[in-house]
Design an enzyme around this catalytic site. Structure first.
Site, PDB file in Angstrom:
ATOM      1  N   LEU A 108      13.003 -26.605 -16.515  1.00 51.87           N
ATOM      2  CA  LEU A 108      13.607 -25.451 -17.181  1.00 51.87           C
ATOM      3  C   LEU A 108      14.586 -25.896 -18.256  1.00 51.87           C
ATOM      4  O   LEU A 108      14.563 -25.378 -19.381  1.00 51.87           O
ATOM      5  CB  LEU A 108      14.319 -24.560 -16.149  1.00 51.87           C
ATOM      6  CG  LEU A 108      15.049 -23.346 -16.722  1.00 51.87           C
ATOM      7  CD1 LEU A 108      14.085 -22.420 -17.444  1.00 51.87           C
ATOM      8  CD2 LEU A 108      15.807 -22.603 -15.625  1.00 51.87           C
ATOM      9  N   PHE A 147      10.901  -6.493 -21.858  1.00 53.24           N
ATOM     10  CA  PHE A 147       9.985  -7.506 -22.392  1.00 53.24           C
ATOM     11  C   PHE A 147      10.058  -8.736 -21.511  1.00 53.24           C
ATOM     12  O   PHE A 147      10.895  -8.830 -20.638  1.00 53.24           O
ATOM     13  CB  PHE A 147      10.306  -7.860 -23.851  1.00 53.24           C
ATOM     14  CG  PHE A 147      11.751  -8.155 -24.134  1.00 53.24           C
ATOM     15  CD1 PHE A 147      12.299  -9.401 -23.852  1.00 53.24           C
ATOM     16  CD2 PHE A 147      12.584  -7.178 -24.667  1.00 53.24           C
ATOM     17  CE1 PHE A 147      13.631  -9.669 -24.115  1.00 53.24           C
ATOM     18  CE2 PHE A 147      13.919  -7.436 -24.942  1.00 53.24           C
ATOM     19  CZ  PHE A 147      14.440  -8.676 -24.666  1.00 53.24           C
ATOM     20  N   TYR A 199      21.029 -18.286 -16.630  1.00 55.03           N
ATOM     21  CA  TYR A 199      20.989 -18.457 -18.077  1.00 55.03           C
ATOM     22  C   TYR A 199      22.337 -18.688 -18.747  1.00 55.03           C
ATOM     23  O   TYR A 199      22.379 -19.026 -19.920  1.00 55.03           O
ATOM     24  CB  TYR A 199      20.269 -17.260 -18.708  1.00 55.03           C
ATOM     25  CG  TYR A 199      18.796 -17.273 -18.357  1.00 55.03           C
ATOM     26  CD1 TYR A 199      17.922 -18.124 -19.017  1.00 55.03           C
ATOM     27  CD2 TYR A 199      18.300 -16.485 -17.321  1.00 55.03           C
ATOM     28  CE1 TYR A 199      16.582 -18.171 -18.671  1.00 55.03           C
ATOM     29  CE2 TYR A 199      16.959 -16.529 -16.973  1.00 55.03           C
ATOM     30  CZ  TYR A 199      16.107 -17.369 -17.650  1.00 55.03           C
ATOM     31  OH  TYR A 199      14.778 -17.421 -17.305  1.00 55.03           O
TER      32      TYR A 199
END
Length: 406
Positions: free
Chosen positions: A96, A406, A125
């Site tokens: 990642l 999305f 994140y």
């Protein structure tokens, strides 16, 4: 331990990468029919994957190009990160981190000032410079108690459209919306097949209703009804669950809510992902019929080009502040910026506030306060008088909201 490499996804590799993403998120790989609907929304462009030594994808980081409305109304080019995952047997090996680094470097090289995503886990994140920039609420309106005030929502008509009509009409209708609310995303052509068409033409029973006012079609809602009956309450009405709801005018918004609350044999009208400041209770004679079921983070933002992003948005009426920004992944962003209503410039002046790019990204669209983040240690205050100025500069009257998945 097997080696992996990260590179751009080549044409023809998209389906294998989507299968991988579905597996990593504990879903099922799409059938041939589902893939046919998804394929237009999953081009090779904007995708980077980690491949094992045999060329099999074991990680994916995908994005599509959109425009996002920033405070002041300007629409800024943004990478909508629409799929990140690592195969379960390849986690904890740095995949990642490697993919996100390649993606960020690519976006910076292409001059894309912002990146945005919807985070599957809130702890992931921040270390890549993303911050939670918009929040949303879940609502449930008790249908039997929900009586609208006199005259509310009577300025137009609502009609059902078929799935085929929805696929044809709704994209053009959505493009009519001005999108002045910070966080609003302009949906590109390749967004619709995989995220809208697939839903309304599928087998889950979604209905599409369009509102028309004096100037034509000006709003739409996509919803399904969920059977809430059980053996203890066989008379209980269904739950009307909103999936997608946008209106170009206050009249269209009120008219669509009038329609939803008029559907018979329904016990509640519910929706996730609604704006924090959506005043549904003000439509009703009994505001207690509206219940907030959750408040959660929605859009996570990442400033890729800090000076370009700061210069693109408008600011409130307050004296300038000097922000010192720290960015481990993209060091070109490091430095001090004087920010004020008259513009943004790099500076060598002493900093008033010091913060990392994730914290700045979370404040960029107008949600949250510098003072609150300073209390939590996410921003270092070097000049106490600057906190109130920074809050006045960045905060927006309307709550930022995305409204597009999305």
């Amino acid at each position: 331990m097997s080696e992996f490499s990260v590179r751009a996804v080549a044409e023809g590799e998209q389906r294998a990468c989507l299968d991988l993403l579905s597996e990593s998120l504990h879903g099922k790989a799409p059938t041939d029919e589902a893939w046919a609907k998804m394929a237009p929304s999953w081009p090779a462009a904007g995708k980077f994957a980690a491949f094992d030594e045999h060329g099999t994808p074991v990680g994916i980081a995908s994005s599509i190009d959109v425009e996002l409305t920033v405070p002041g109304g300007q629409k800024l080019a943004t990478a909508a990160v629409d799929g990140v995952g690592v195969r379960a047997d390849w986690t904890r090996r740095g995949i990642l981190t490697a993919m996100m680094a390649v993606q960020l470097e690519d976006l910076a090289a292409r001059g894309v000032p912002l990146a945005a995503l919807h985070a599957s886990e809130a702890v992931i994140y921040g270390r890549f410079g993303y911050g939670a920039a918009t929040f949303c609420k879940g609502v449930s309106v008790e249908r039997p108690r929900a009586r609208l005030r006199d005259g509310v929502g009577r300025d137009g008509v609502v009609r059902f459209v078929t799935p085929a009509e929805a696929v044809e009409r709704v994209p053009a209708l959505y493009n009519r919306f001005e999108g002045t609310r910070p966080g609003f995303v302009a949906r590109p052509v390749n967004w619709w097949p995989g995220f809208f068409d697939r839903v309304v033409t599928g087998t889950d029973g979604y209905r599409v209703a369009i509102h028309s006012g004096p100037d034509g079609d000006d709003g739409f809602v996509v919803y399904q009804t969920i059977d809430a009956r059980d053996r203890q309450a066989p008379e209980r009405g269904a739950i009307l669950d909103i999936r997608d709801f946008h209106a170009a005018t206050p009249q269209a918004w009120a008219g669509l809510w009038r329609f939803l609350l008029s559907v018979d044999l329904v016990s509640a009208v519910a929706g996730r992902g609604r704006p924090l400041d959506e005043p549904i209770a003000e439509l009703l004679t009994d505001p207690r019929a509206v219940n907030t079921t959750e408040v959660i983070d929605d859009l996570w933002l990442r400033l890729i080009d800090v000076p370009a992003a700061l210069r693109a948005r408008a600011y409130g009426a307050a004296g300038p502040v000097v922000l010192e920004v720290l960015d481990q992944q993209l060091p070109d962003n490091n430095g001090r910026y004087v920010v004020g209503p008259d513009g943004v410039e790099r500076t060598t002046a002493e900093a008033d506030l010091r913060l990392d790019v994730a914290t700045l990204s979370s404040l960029y669209l107008g949600h949250g306060l510098f003072g609150d983040l300073a209390l939590s240690g996410r921003a270092e205050v070097l000049n106490e008088s600057a906190v109130a100025r920074a809050d006045a500069l960045f905060h927006t009257a309307r709550s930022p909201w995305c409204g597009t998945f999305f």
